[in-house]
Motif scaffolding. Structure first.
Motif, short mmCIF file in Angstrom:
data_model
loop_
_atom_site.label_atom_id
_atom_site.label_comp_id
_atom_site.label_asym_id
_atom_site.label_seq_id
_atom_site.Cartn_x
_atom_site.Cartn_y
_atom_site.Cartn_z
N LEU A 29 0.83 -1.20 0.00
CA LEU A 29 0.00 0.00 0.00
C LEU A 29 0.87 1.25 0.00
CD1 LEU A 29 -2.69 1.47 0.19
CD2 LEU A 29 -2.67 1.08 2.67
N ARG A 30 1.87 1.29 0.86
CA ARG A 30 2.75 2.47 0.90
C ARG A 30 3.59 2.59 -0.38
NH1 ARG A 30 2.76 5.39 5.40
NH2 ARG A 30 1.85 4.53 7.31
N PHE A 31 3.98 1.47 -0.97
CA PHE A 31 4.71 1.49 -2.24
C PHE A 31 3.84 2.12 -3.33
CE2 PHE A 31 5.63 -0.66 -6.32
CZ PHE A 31 6.98 -0.35 -6.48
N ASN A 32 2.53 1.85 -3.29
CA ASN A 32 1.62 2.33 -4.33
C ASN A 32 1.12 3.75 -4.09
OD1 ASN A 32 1.65 -0.06 -5.85
ND2 ASN A 32 -0.07 -0.95 -4.72
N LEU A 33 1.22 4.29 -2.88
CA LEU A 33 0.63 5.59 -2.57
C LEU A 33 0.99 6.70 -3.56
CD1 LEU A 33 0.79 5.92 1.33
CD2 LEU A 33 -1.21 5.45 -0.09
N PRO A 34 2.24 6.80 -4.04
CA PRO A 34 2.58 7.92 -4.93
C PRO A 34 1.77 7.97 -6.22
CG PRO A 34 4.58 6.91 -4.06
CD PRO A 34 3.44 6.01 -3.68
N VAL A 35 1.14 6.87 -6.63
CA VAL A 35 0.42 6.87 -7.90
C VAL A 35 -1.10 6.74 -7.72
CG1 VAL A 35 2.41 5.87 -9.08
CG2 VAL A 35 0.61 4.35 -8.24
N ALA A 66 -1.59 -10.89 -11.15
CA ALA A 66 -1.89 -9.76 -10.29
C ALA A 66 -0.80 -8.70 -10.31
CB ALA A 66 -2.12 -10.24 -8.85
N ALA A 67 0.42 -9.10 -10.63
CA ALA A 67 1.51 -8.12 -10.72
C ALA A 67 1.29 -7.16 -11.88
CB ALA A 67 2.86 -8.82 -10.85
N THR A 68 0.62 -7.63 -12.93
CA THR A 68 0.43 -6.79 -14.12
C THR A 68 -0.60 -5.70 -13.89
OG1 THR A 68 -1.31 -8.20 -15.08
CG2 THR A 68 0.98 -8.78 -15.57
N THR A 69 -1.49 -5.86 -12.90
CA THR A 69 -2.51 -4.84 -12.65
C THR A 69 -2.21 -4.01 -11.41
OG1 THR A 69 -3.85 -6.61 -11.62
CG2 THR A 69 -4.39 -5.99 -13.88
N ASN A 70 -1.07 -4.21 -10.79
CA ASN A 70 -0.69 -3.34 -9.67
C ASN A 70 -0.59 -1.91 -10.19
OD1 ASN A 70 0.26 -3.42 -6.75
ND2 ASN A 70 1.90 -2.21 -7.71
N PRO A 71 -1.11 -0.94 -9.45
CA PRO A 71 -1.12 0.44 -9.96
C PRO A 71 0.25 1.04 -10.22
CG PRO A 71 -1.82 0.35 -7.67
CD PRO A 71 -1.80 -1.05 -8.16
N ARG A 72 1.25 0.57 -9.52
CA ARG A 72 2.63 1.04 -9.74
C ARG A 72 3.45 -0.15 -10.19
NH1 ARG A 72 6.64 3.57 -5.06
NH2 ARG A 72 8.51 3.79 -6.38
N GLN A 73 3.88 -0.12 -11.44
CA GLN A 73 4.66 -1.24 -11.96
C GLN A 73 5.99 -1.35 -11.22
OE1 GLN A 73 3.53 -3.69 -14.31
NE2 GLN A 73 1.74 -2.66 -13.43
N ALA A 74 6.35 -2.59 -10.90
CA ALA A 74 7.55 -2.84 -10.10
C ALA A 74 8.49 -3.76 -10.84
CB ALA A 74 7.16 -3.46 -8.76
N GLU A 83 12.61 -4.56 -7.18
CA GLU A 83 11.74 -3.84 -6.24
C GLU A 83 10.83 -4.80 -5.50
OE1 GLU A 83 11.15 0.58 -8.20
OE2 GLU A 83 10.15 -1.13 -9.16
N ILE A 84 10.33 -5.81 -6.19
CA ILE A 84 9.49 -6.81 -5.51
C ILE A 84 10.30 -7.56 -4.47
CG2 ILE A 84 8.11 -8.90 -5.83
CD1 ILE A 84 7.40 -7.85 -8.63
N ALA A 85 11.52 -7.92 -4.82
CA ALA A 85 12.39 -8.59 -3.85
C ALA A 85 12.62 -7.71 -2.64
CB ALA A 85 13.72 -8.97 -4.51
N GLY A 86 12.75 -6.40 -2.86
CA GLY A 86 12.92 -5.48 -1.74
C GLY A 86 11.71 -5.44 -0.83
N LEU A 87 10.52 -5.47 -1.43
CA LEU A 87 9.30 -5.50 -0.62
C LEU A 87 9.22 -6.79 0.21
CD1 LEU A 87 6.76 -4.14 -3.26
CD2 LEU A 87 7.44 -2.98 -1.15
N ILE A 88 9.56 -7.90 -0.42
CA ILE A 88 9.53 -9.19 0.29
C ILE A 88 10.55 -9.20 1.42
CG2 ILE A 88 9.88 -11.68 0.07
CD1 ILE A 88 8.96 -11.32 -2.90
#
Length: 395
Positions: free
Chosen positions: A303-309, A370-378, A382-387
């Motif tokens: 959620l916080r990753f996506n907030l800017p968009v 589901a990764a393709t429809t995330n509002p902020r493409q990663a 970046e995904i590894a960083g979130l994990i």
């Protein structure tokens, strides 16, 4: 204190026709015999998960069916994260028992398993030919899919109105989506009484799953006012009733509000989901974690990753949840406070995920639809960083 109009409605029978026939209301499991008989059914196969096999609602369903003169059998060989080899066993039981419908009853795993069995029960098509990422099989000349009836006993997955199901591909170690556009539930039956006995932990975890569905669905970009409206209404119901359902397990109004909210959120995510699910699917495939709990741990970081968009969407979600016009950061903090109130762990390691898995899970997660429809493409990095952050401190 007298019931409000909406609380009164949550305790009364309701019949809805969108997007499939839905029968909502306490005690409506008792209608299953007459409803199945009216469909011309005589011998449905009940599909559930191993943990639900001996719960009262399975015996209760069979008694109701028998009371209407229907035979039935139970296939309960479904894991918390359904596996492709289990679906083959369910298909064999369907055929050997000369069954004529599938009733999927239980939590998300039972829904997914039942739908996958239904996809393959009457034909010789391989399960993975129904992979969501492939062109759906041409069913011309094939037997029709058996009638599918869905009965959720948790308020979280929202899986009862569609044919999509998540199944673990054992050889690949990945959780993938199967479906076919010609398979739609003939009936979704939502009986809040079936959720009353759910333990507090599962109430919280499945409720967090519904919350995640609504947030991710509304956050997906694109113009889909139907799904957006359903997602916001789901947030209204979930925001009001989830804390009460956890604190007061016998509160039927709260249970009904959560079951309706979960259903709405499940319809809303036809628009798409996001990185919470992309990551959670692959974590569940490898570590057999509970899906809603995994979502809940990961949600704050994504959620916080996506907030800017997200523009004004966090503010609109906060308003739907009765919080007023919060800033995006304040909305994220509110979601975190809800998870704190549900006693959601703060790291993936606390739920049995290995500390060194981030790179491997990210490589699989980026392949998830589901990764393709995330509002902020990663990126994969970046995904590894979130994990990695979720493994150490997700909130």
């Amino acid at each position: 204190m007298p019931l409000s109009p909406i609380e009164h409605d949550l305790l009364a029978p309701q019949d809805w026709t969108f997007p499939v026939p839905i029968a909502y209301g306490p005690g409506r499991l008792s209608e299953m015999g007459t409803r199945c008989a009216a469909m011309g059914l005589r011998n449905p196969l009940i599909v559930t998960d191993r943990g639900s096999r001996d719960l009262p609602f399975i015996g209760g369903l069979q008694e109701v069916l028998a009371g209407a003169g229907l035979a039935s059998d139970v296939f309960s060989g479904i894991s918390p994260n359904p596996r492709d080899d289990e679906i083959g066993a369910g298909r064999a039981m369907y055929r050997e028992g000369s069954h004529d419908a599938v009733i999927a009853i239980g939590g998300g795993s039972a829904m997914d398993g039942g739908k996958a069995v239904c996809l393959t029960a009457a034909n010789a098509i391989d399960l993975w030919d129904f992979d969501f990422d492939k062109t759906p099989p041409d069913m011309t000349g094939q037997p029709a899919f058996p009638p599918l009836i869905t009965i959720p006993t948790t308020a979280g997955t929202g899986a009862e109105t569609e044919s999509t199901g998540m199944v673990t591909h054992v050889a690949r170690g990945m959780k993938l989506c199967v479906w076919h556009p010609d398979l739609k539930p003939a009936l979704a039956l939502l009986d809040p009484e079936l959720t009353v006995g759910l333990p507090q932990t599962l109430t919280a975890w499945t409720g967090a799953d519904a919350l995640t569905h609504a947030i991710e669905a509304y956050s997906v970009p694109g113009f889909n006012p139907l799904c957006d409206g359903l997602a916001l209404q789901a947030l209204t119901l979930i925001g009001k009733h989830l804390p009460t359902a956890v604190a007061e397990p016998d509160n039927l109004v709260a249970r009904g509000g959560m079951l309706a909210g979960s259903c709405l959120a499940g319809i809303a995510f036809l628009k798409g989901l996001g990185l919470v699910h992309a990551i959670s699917h692959m974590v569940g495939a490898e570590y057999d974690t509970q899906h809603g709990l995994t979502n809940a741990v990961i949600l704050p970081l994504v959620l916080r990753f996506n907030l800017p968009v997200l523009g004004d969407k966090p503010t609109r979600m906060a308003e739907a949840m009765g919080q007023g016009a919060l800033s995006p950061d304040a909305f994220a903090a509110h979601v975190e406070s809800i998870l704190d109130g549900l006693n959601i762990p703060r790291t993936l390691t606390e739920i049995g995920v290995a500390e060194d898995c981030a790179t491997r899970i990210a490589a699989k997660s980026i392949q998830d639809v589901a990764a393709t429809t995330n509002p902020r493409q990663a990126t994969e990095a970046e995904i590894a960083g979130l994990i990695d952050a979720a493994l150490r401190k997700a909130r």
